[in-house]
Design a protein around this motif. Structure first.
Motif, short mmCIF file in Angstrom:
data_model
loop_
_atom_site.label_atom_id
_atom_site.label_comp_id
_atom_site.label_asym_id
_atom_site.label_seq_id
_atom_site.Cartn_x
_atom_site.Cartn_y
_atom_site.Cartn_z
N PRO A 30 92.91 -41.92 28.61
CA PRO A 30 93.58 -41.38 29.69
C PRO A 30 95.11 -41.91 29.60
O PRO A 30 95.96 -41.22 30.16
N GLY A 31 95.10 -43.35 29.57
CA GLY A 31 96.54 -43.92 29.83
C GLY A 31 97.18 -43.74 28.93
O GLY A 31 98.65 -43.86 29.44
N ARG A 32 96.90 -43.17 27.64
CA ARG A 32 97.84 -42.76 26.81
C ARG A 32 98.59 -41.35 26.96
O ARG A 32 99.65 -41.12 26.56
N VAL A 33 97.86 -40.64 27.68
CA VAL A 33 98.34 -39.15 28.23
C VAL A 33 99.87 -39.19 28.50
O VAL A 33 100.56 -38.38 27.94
N PRO A 34 100.07 -39.65 29.65
CA PRO A 34 101.46 -39.51 30.15
C PRO A 34 102.54 -40.06 29.29
O PRO A 34 103.50 -39.70 29.36
N LYS A 35 102.02 -41.19 28.34
CA LYS A 35 103.19 -41.62 27.21
C LYS A 35 103.36 -40.56 26.21
O LYS A 35 104.41 -40.34 26.03
N ILE A 36 102.48 -39.80 25.89
CA ILE A 36 102.66 -38.57 24.93
C ILE A 36 103.13 -37.38 25.70
O ILE A 36 104.08 -36.77 24.93
N ALA A 37 103.15 -37.24 26.90
CA ALA A 37 103.59 -36.15 27.66
C ALA A 37 105.10 -36.30 27.69
O ALA A 37 105.67 -35.16 27.80
N VAL A 54 94.89 -34.58 31.84
CA VAL A 54 95.51 -33.30 31.30
C VAL A 54 96.77 -33.05 31.80
O VAL A 54 97.07 -32.98 32.90
N TYR A 55 97.80 -33.13 30.96
CA TYR A 55 99.28 -33.00 31.08
C TYR A 55 99.37 -31.41 30.48
O TYR A 55 99.10 -31.32 29.29
N THR A 56 100.68 -30.56 30.97
CA THR A 56 100.91 -29.67 30.19
C THR A 56 102.58 -29.68 30.17
O THR A 56 103.23 -29.76 31.28
N GLY A 57 103.03 -29.38 29.19
CA GLY A 57 104.54 -29.17 29.24
C GLY A 57 104.82 -28.06 27.96
O GLY A 57 104.09 -27.29 27.63
N SER A 58 106.24 -28.44 27.03
CA SER A 58 106.36 -27.42 26.07
C SER A 58 107.10 -28.18 24.94
O SER A 58 107.83 -29.06 25.16
N LEU A 59 107.03 -27.53 23.98
CA LEU A 59 107.75 -27.96 22.47
C LEU A 59 108.46 -26.55 22.11
O LEU A 59 107.60 -25.83 21.74
N ASN A 60 109.72 -26.58 21.65
CA ASN A 60 110.19 -25.41 21.13
C ASN A 60 109.77 -24.28 21.74
O ASN A 60 109.77 -23.05 20.98
N GLY A 61 109.69 -23.98 22.90
CA GLY A 61 109.60 -23.00 23.93
C GLY A 61 107.93 -22.60 23.97
O GLY A 61 107.62 -21.62 24.63
N GLU A 62 107.24 -23.47 23.35
CA GLU A 62 105.75 -22.99 23.42
C GLU A 62 104.99 -23.98 24.28
O GLU A 62 105.35 -25.31 24.39
N LYS A 63 103.98 -23.49 25.07
CA LYS A 63 103.16 -24.33 25.86
C LYS A 63 102.36 -25.17 25.24
O LYS A 63 101.70 -24.86 24.21
N CYS A 253 103.63 -38.67 15.14
CA CYS A 253 103.30 -37.81 14.05
C CYS A 253 102.67 -36.58 14.49
O CYS A 253 102.82 -35.60 14.21
N ALA A 254 101.86 -36.91 15.38
CA ALA A 254 100.99 -35.97 16.09
C ALA A 254 102.13 -34.83 16.80
O ALA A 254 101.94 -33.56 16.43
N VAL A 255 103.01 -35.31 17.62
CA VAL A 255 103.94 -34.54 18.26
C VAL A 255 104.74 -33.53 16.99
O VAL A 255 105.12 -32.37 17.20
N ARG A 256 105.23 -34.30 16.06
CA ARG A 256 105.95 -33.62 15.00
C ARG A 256 105.15 -32.49 14.36
O ARG A 256 105.89 -31.45 14.02
N ALA A 257 103.96 -32.78 14.24
CA ALA A 257 102.93 -31.90 13.20
C ALA A 257 102.94 -30.63 14.45
O ALA A 257 102.79 -29.53 13.94
N VAL A 258 102.84 -30.82 15.52
CA VAL A 258 102.85 -29.79 16.55
C VAL A 258 104.10 -28.72 16.31
O VAL A 258 104.05 -27.64 16.55
N GLU A 259 105.31 -29.58 16.31
CA GLU A 259 106.62 -28.72 16.23
C GLU A 259 106.41 -28.09 14.86
O GLU A 259 106.83 -26.83 14.83
N LEU A 260 105.99 -28.48 13.83
CA LEU A 260 105.85 -27.97 12.50
C LEU A 260 105.01 -26.67 12.56
O LEU A 260 105.28 -25.52 11.88
#
Length: 280
Positions: A30-37, A54-63, A253-260
Motif C-alpha cells: 500500500p505504501g508504494r501506491v502514492p509513489k506510483i501515482a 487506491v489512487y486514480t489519475g490519468s495518462l495520455n488523457g485516459e483514466k 516499466c509498468a507505467v510506460r506499458a500502460v502508455e503503450l
C-alpha cells in the motif's frame, strides 16, 4: 434475503463505479501506491481500507488507477474481482521477487508471461492443469517498455518467461522450517531445472481471475513485471549478485506499458470507427 454486500460500493476496496479507470497498476505494498501515482497526472486517493490503497489519475488523457493488493493470492484476487466490477479491464502487477534462474541478477526486470500455480487461490478459478498465463498484448507492451529501460550491466537486464507463484514466503527462504521442507526443496529444484526465472506470490492468482472473468465481448487483460531483489540460487552457490531494494525501474516499466497500451487501444478504436463510418 439479507446480505452484507452493497451493490454500489465494493465490499473490500470501498470504491464504486466510476472511481477507477480501465487501466490499473497493481503493487502489493500500500505504501508504494502514492509513489506510483506520482507518475500519473492529477492523481488523488480514492479509498483506503485494510491492505487496499487506491489512487486514480490519468495518462495520455485516459483514466488510470493504482491499487495495492497486499501479500499473496487471496487478497490480490479480491482486488482484481472488485476492480473488474468497478469497470477496470487491464491490469499490470508490479512487484518484487527472488531470482531462481542463474541468468537473473538483483535489479533485473522479469516480464511474467506465465506463472507456476504453486499457490492455492488459482485453484478456486482454474481447473487442475490449466495454465495461468498473461495477456499477449500486455506482455508485449511490458517487453517494449523493458527494452527502453534496460542496459547491458548485470542488474539492468530484462527477462521474459515463467515465474513461480507461492503462498509461503518463508517456505522459500527457510524450507527447513517446514514439516514438508523436503517436498518444497524438491519442487523448487525442478522449477529451476525448467528455467523458471523468479519467485513471487501474486501473478498466478491475478492471471487466473483475468482468464475466468474474460467473458465475450469484454476481455480482461493481465500482465506483470517484477524486480528481482536478489537471486536465491546464486546466493546458494556463493556466486556474485547485485542485490537491490529499488523497484523504480519496474514501476517505470509498468507505467510506460500502460502508455503503450493506451496508444494501441486508441489506434484500434479509431480504425474500427473509420470502418464503420466508411460503411465497411
Amino acid at each position: 434475503m439479507g446480505t452484507i454486500m452493497d451493490e454500489n460500493v465494493r465490499f473490500h476496496l470501498k470504491i464504486k463505479n466510476g472511481d477507477v479507470g480501465r487501466y490499473v497498476i497493481l503493487p502489493g505494498d500500500p505504501g508504494r501506491v502514492p509513489k506510483i501515482a506520482e507518475y500519473l497526472d492529477g492523481a488523488v486517493q480514492i479509498a483506503q481500507n485494510r491492505e487496499y490503497n487506491v489512487y486514480t489519475g490519468s495518462l495520455n488523457g485516459e483514466k488510470v488507477s493504482v491499487c495495492s493488493t497486499g501479500i499473496g493470492g487471496p487478497s490480490a484476487a479480491i482486488a482484481v474481482e472488485e476492480l473488474i466490477d468497478s469497470g477496470a479491464d487491464t491490469f499490470i502487477r508490479v512487484g518484487t521477487s527472488g531470482g531462481i534462474d542463474l541468468s537473473v541478477f538483483g535489479g533485473d526486470l522479469i516480464i511474467a508471461e506465465a506463472a507456476i500455480r504453486a499457490e492455492g487461490t488459482s485453484y478456486e478459478y482454474l481447473p487442475q492443469g490449466y495454465p495461468s498465463v498473461a495477456d499477449f498484448d500486455v506482455t508485449t507492451a511490458l517487453v517494449q517498455a523493458a527494452k527502453e529501460l534496460s542496459g547491458t550491466e548485470p542488474g539492468q537486464h530484462y527477462h521474459v518467461g515463467v515465474v513461480h507463484s507461492k503462498d509461503s514466503f518463508y517456505g522459500e527462504v527457510n524450507p527447513d522450517g517446514s514439516a514438508v521442507g523436503e517436498n518444497i526443496k524438491s519442487r523448487w529444484d525442478s522449477y529451476a531445472r525448467c528455467g523458471c526465472l523468479t519467485s513471487e506470490m501474486e501473478c498466478a492468482a491475478i492471471y487466473a481471475v483475468g482468464l475466468v472473468r474474460s467473458v465475450f465481448p469484454k476481455k480482461i487483460r493481465c500482465g506483470g513485471v517484477l524486480t528481482a531483489l536478489w537471486n536465491a540460487e546464486r546466493s546458494k552457490r556463493n556466486m556474485p549478485d547485485t542485490i537491490t531494494n529499488d523497484s523504480t525501474r519496474g514501476i517505470k516499466c509498468a507505467v510506460r506499458a500502460v502508455e503503450l497500451l493506451i496508444e494501441q487501444d486508441k489506434a484500434t478504436y479509431n480504425k474500427f470507427m473509420d470502418k464503420i463510418n466508411n460503411g465497411r
